[in-house]
Design an enzyme around this catalytic site. Structure first.
Site, mmCIF file in Angstrom:
data_model
loop_
_atom_site.group_PDB
_atom_site.id
_atom_site.type_symbol
_atom_site.label_atom_id
_atom_site.label_comp_id
_atom_site.label_asym_id
_atom_site.label_seq_id
_atom_site.Cartn_x
_atom_site.Cartn_y
_atom_site.Cartn_z
ATOM 1 N N GLU A 135 0.879 -1.805 0.103
ATOM 2 C CA GLU A 135 -0.107 0.047 -0.253
ATOM 3 C C GLU A 135 1.353 0.679 0.361
ATOM 4 O O GLU A 135 1.879 1.556 1.080
ATOM 5 C CB GLU A 135 -0.794 0.271 1.134
ATOM 6 C CG GLU A 135 -1.421 0.832 1.325
ATOM 7 C CD GLU A 135 -2.703 1.336 2.102
ATOM 8 O OE1 GLU A 135 -2.890 -0.047 3.403
ATOM 9 O OE2 GLU A 135 -3.592 2.493 2.344
ATOM 10 N N ARG B 292 4.239 -12.220 9.748
ATOM 11 C CA ARG B 292 4.839 -11.354 10.046
ATOM 12 C C ARG B 292 6.264 -11.632 10.104
ATOM 13 O O ARG B 292 6.323 -12.270 11.698
ATOM 14 C CB ARG B 292 4.099 -10.006 10.720
ATOM 15 C CG ARG B 292 4.034 -9.177 10.424
ATOM 16 C CD ARG B 292 2.953 -8.212 11.210
ATOM 17 N NE ARG B 292 1.678 -7.379 10.078
ATOM 18 C CZ ARG B 292 1.876 -6.684 9.319
ATOM 19 N NH1 ARG B 292 2.547 -5.952 9.498
ATOM 20 N NH2 ARG B 292 0.853 -6.685 8.842
ATOM 21 N N LYS C 28 4.067 0.742 9.912
ATOM 22 C CA LYS C 28 3.776 2.214 8.848
ATOM 23 C C LYS C 28 3.109 3.625 9.634
ATOM 24 O O LYS C 28 3.688 4.600 10.472
ATOM 25 C CB LYS C 28 3.091 1.879 7.687
ATOM 26 C CG LYS C 28 4.188 1.097 6.464
ATOM 27 C CD LYS C 28 4.104 1.243 5.611
ATOM 28 C CE LYS C 28 2.826 0.242 4.990
ATOM 29 N NZ LYS C 28 2.580 0.060 3.288
HETATM 30 P P1 ATP Z 1 2.329 -2.153 7.950
HETATM 31 O O1 ATP Z 1 1.365 -2.441 8.641
HETATM 32 O O2 ATP Z 1 3.846 -1.765 8.649
HETATM 33 O O3 ATP Z 1 1.420 -0.668 7.644
HETATM 34 P P2 ATP Z 1 1.199 -3.014 5.848
HETATM 35 O O4 ATP Z 1 0.899 -5.222 5.912
HETATM 36 O O5 ATP Z 1 0.199 -2.759 6.132
HETATM 37 O O6 ATP Z 1 2.333 -2.922 7.017
HETATM 38 P P3 ATP Z 1 1.280 -3.146 3.176
HETATM 39 O O7 ATP Z 1 1.826 -2.426 2.335
HETATM 40 O O8 ATP Z 1 -0.018 -3.624 2.841
HETATM 41 O O9 ATP Z 1 1.905 -3.335 4.393
HETATM 42 O O10 ATP Z 1 1.775 -4.641 2.931
HETATM 43 C C1 ATP Z 1 3.015 -5.209 1.892
HETATM 44 C C2 ATP Z 1 2.865 -6.450 1.185
HETATM 45 O O11 ATP Z 1 4.110 -7.127 3.067
HETATM 46 C C3 ATP Z 1 1.683 -7.313 2.335
HETATM 47 O O12 ATP Z 1 1.850 -8.830 1.686
HETATM 48 C C4 ATP Z 1 2.346 -7.724 3.721
HETATM 49 O O13 ATP Z 1 1.445 -8.868 4.290
HETATM 50 C C5 ATP Z 1 4.118 -8.353 3.849
HETATM 51 N N1 ATP Z 1 4.522 -7.639 4.784
HETATM 52 C C6 ATP Z 1 4.148 -6.394 5.074
HETATM 53 N N2 ATP Z 1 4.702 -6.261 6.929
HETATM 54 C C7 ATP Z 1 5.478 -7.325 7.067
HETATM 55 C C8 ATP Z 1 6.142 -7.839 8.123
HETATM 56 N N3 ATP Z 1 6.166 -7.461 8.872
HETATM 57 N N4 ATP Z 1 6.773 -9.393 7.922
HETATM 58 C C9 ATP Z 1 6.158 -9.969 6.384
HETATM 59 N N5 ATP Z 1 5.624 -9.255 5.918
HETATM 60 C C10 ATP Z 1 4.817 -7.968 5.566
HETATM 61 MG MG MG Z 2 -1.685 -3.514 4.184
#
Ligand code: ATP
Ligand code: MG
Length: 556
Positions: free
Chosen positions: A35, A261, A271
């Site tokens: 995102e 994660r 984020k």
């Molecule tokens: P955040 O909670 O930091 O905002 P998010 O999951 O909303 O993270 P996205 O940009 O939606 O962030 O994530 C893109 C991809 O990266 C998704 O497939 C997500 O599952 C993966 N991802 C995000 N954070 C992690 C993490 N800490 N470990 C492994 N994969 C991750």
């Molecule tokens: Mg997300």
């Protein structure tokens, strides 16, 4: 380890199983779906390495898909930063795609669902909808709008999108089962009203699709074979599959699978929290070298190889866990040791005068660039009568365990001569301001003389007073003093910020070979650690960041 010998992670096992059951290998396709609401962090690197790693392993395409369904938080700046970071890690995506590419298709599908009696516009406020959801052990309550006519819902949906209603006035919901044991199946929201300009679609849309309604359909449209996401989406899987079923029209049905994660000790990874650190000025931007972001790690001096190797070492897991940040530092050291040229820098200089070395004489001594790399060659370092060494490499009187310079004892100056401490000069307050020593002219490193082979306990790094260049050195410590800063119930993660996470040192003197360095160049400063030239660095004011110290404290 060779590719064959490595044991398969559980995702690879799932894929192998699917291949065995008849899925043709050329149908394999993956995606990384960030995102664009912030910069990528080391947690994302786990997902990037997993997806692009699978792409490499199976020679399958990997799409970069921006999950841009929330214009309130998304920006072009983040899109650009994300692309830059993935490319820097060395991965190549097949197509650059946006969930917003599918807004029209999603809308058309939603219209179909309304016509089939599988979706309806609900005019209740969000808090009422929430309380009607029930609990995992108690069925929810059906909305009074649930059985309104398709015509009515269609009309409202169209008007929602024209901007006739305020944000929050109504939503489109899927009509599934308010008594489902899975809470996500209790008539989930498909669309909400948002009067916000989107970074790609401008103000074309006044309604935006929810994650669940978007993600699986995007995967289906792109014919993603395995849609890998983090564990919190596991309970969403039945909904993911239900939605795909509703729009299914031939082709491959994508398979959602979940992995844990990645969490890292001594930092935060959400984020939202990273944004807060940036916006409230606790750090100097997303690429602050203390941040767990890819751009922060890059500025800190990490190599792509070290981040990928770290991913390999920390692995893919089915259960939540926390990876020790020391493992990340270990991976940095391991790679930098192989590639970083050695240079000498004195961070806290004190003058050392070699009394029996001729005044005005300058010798150029040969110094190995990197003992770990035969091809790295040699450089020349000037040596002269007046030098700088580290203040704490000298003690006027010291016990037997002190192997550095003291009066009456010998140490070697690296790549140069053996010297003996003779006397000190002090200021009126009794502080040492100058050390005097004598050198053994026959003890030159690499000269092969018996004197040069004499064993002395300590070896010190040094630079000349005349030729050395000044520099600013930024020494970083962990950003948080707590292992899990966001793991405290009644306390904000901000309470655990390390007040001494950045120390700026402007006294340093560097060997003159460092005069013309460029931002991003990495070095090992002998005995001190790995350092990288910061983008703030200019020819007149060199600036280095310490990446990591030399010592490996990570216990296997
Ligand atoms: P955040 O909670 O930091 O905002 P998010 O999951 O909303 O993270 P996205 O940009 O939606 O962030 O994530 C893109 C991809 O990266 C998704 O497939 C997500 O599952 C993966 N991802 C995000 N954070 C992690 C993490 N800490 N470990 C492994 N994969 C991750
Ligand atoms: Mg997300």
């Amino acid at each position: 380890m060779s590719e064959e010998k490595k044991s398969l992670n559980f995702i690879e096992q799932i894929i192998e199983e699917d291949l065995k059951n008849g899925l043709p290998q050329e149908k394999l396709r993956f995606r990384f779906p960030p995102e664009p609401n912030g910069y990528l962090h080391i947690g994302h690197a786990a997902s990037i390495c997993l997806n692009f790693g699978l792409g490499k392993k199976y020679n399958a395409p990997v799409n970069l898909r921006f999950d841009d369904t929330n214009p309130a938080k998304e920006e072009q700046e983040y899109v650009d930063a994300i692309k830059k970071d993935i490319a820097w890690l060395g991965f190549k995506w097949d197509k650059e795609l946006y969930a917003s590419n599918y807004f029209q298709q999603l809308y058309d599908w939603a219209v179909d669902m309304i016509k089939q009696g599988k979706a309806y516009v609900d005019e209740q406020p969000q808090d009422v909808i929430n309380t009607q959801k029930g609990t995992p052990t108690q069925a929810g309550i059906e909305s009074p709008y649930r059985n309104r006519s398709a015509a009515e819902s269609l009309d409202l949906l169209e008007r929602m999108n024209k901007g006739e209603f305020e944000e929050g006035a109504m939503v489109l919901r899927a009509k599934i089962d308010m008594a489902s044991p899975n809470m996500h199946m209790r008539d989930p929201i498909m669309y909400r009203i948002l009067h916000r300009a989107h970074h790609r679609t401008g103000d074309q849309w006044k309604i935006y699709p929810m994650y669940d309604w978007t993600h699986g359909q995007s995967d289906y449209l792109e014919q993603i074979s395995h849609s890998l996401c983090t564990l919190e989406f596991k309970p969403h899987r039945p909904l993911y599959e239900w939605y795909v079923e509703q729009v299914y029209n031939g082709g491959l049905k994508p398979k959602q699978r979940e992995f844990a994660r990645r969490n890292l000790s001594y930092t935060v990874m959400s984020k939202r929290k990273l944004l807060q650190l940036v916006e409230e000025g606790y750090v100097n931007g997303w690429d602050d070298p203390r941040m767990p972001t890819i751009s922060g790690l890059r500025r800190r001096g990490y190599t792509p190889e070290s981040i990928i190797n770290f991913s390999e070492l920390s692995g893919i897991s089915k259960r939540e866990n926390v990876t020790d940040v020391a493992l990340l530092e270990f991976a940095a050291r391991e790679h930098l040791n192989k590639i970083a040229p050695r240079r000498m820098a004195v961070l806290d200089p004190i003058k050392l005068v070699i009394d029996n070395y001729p005044e005005g004489k300058v010798e150029y001594l040969k110094a190995e660039n990197n003992p770990e790399d035969e091809t790295a060659g040699y450089r020349e370092m000037p040596f002269a009568r007046e030098l700088y060494i580290e203040r704490d490499d000298f003690k006027e009187s010291a016990n037997r365990k002190f192997f550095r310079l003291t009066l009456g004892k010998e140490v070697r100056l690296k790549n140069a001569y053996i010297i003996k401490g003779e006397s000190v000069v002090k200021d009126v307050d009794g502080n040492i301001i100058e050390i005097h020593a004598t050198y053994d002219p026959l003890s030159k490193s690499g000269s092969g003389t018996p004197e040069s082979k004499r064993k002395v306990k300590g070896t010190l790094h040094w630079v000349t007073a005349k030729h050395s260049v000044p520099a600013e050195i930024r020494i970083y410590d962990r950003l948080f003093i707590d292992e899990a800063p966001d793991g405290h119930k009644d306390r904000s993660f901000l309470e655990f910020l390390n007040p001494n996470s950045l120390q700026i040192d402007r006294k340093a003197r560097l060997e003159p070979n460092l005069q013309d360095v460029k931002p991003g160049e990495r070095f090992q400063f002998t005995r001190l650690g790995y350092f990288v030239v910061d983008p703030d660095s200019t020819k007149d004011q060199l600036v280095f960041n310490r990446t990591v110290t030399l010592r490996d404290t990570w216990k296997k």
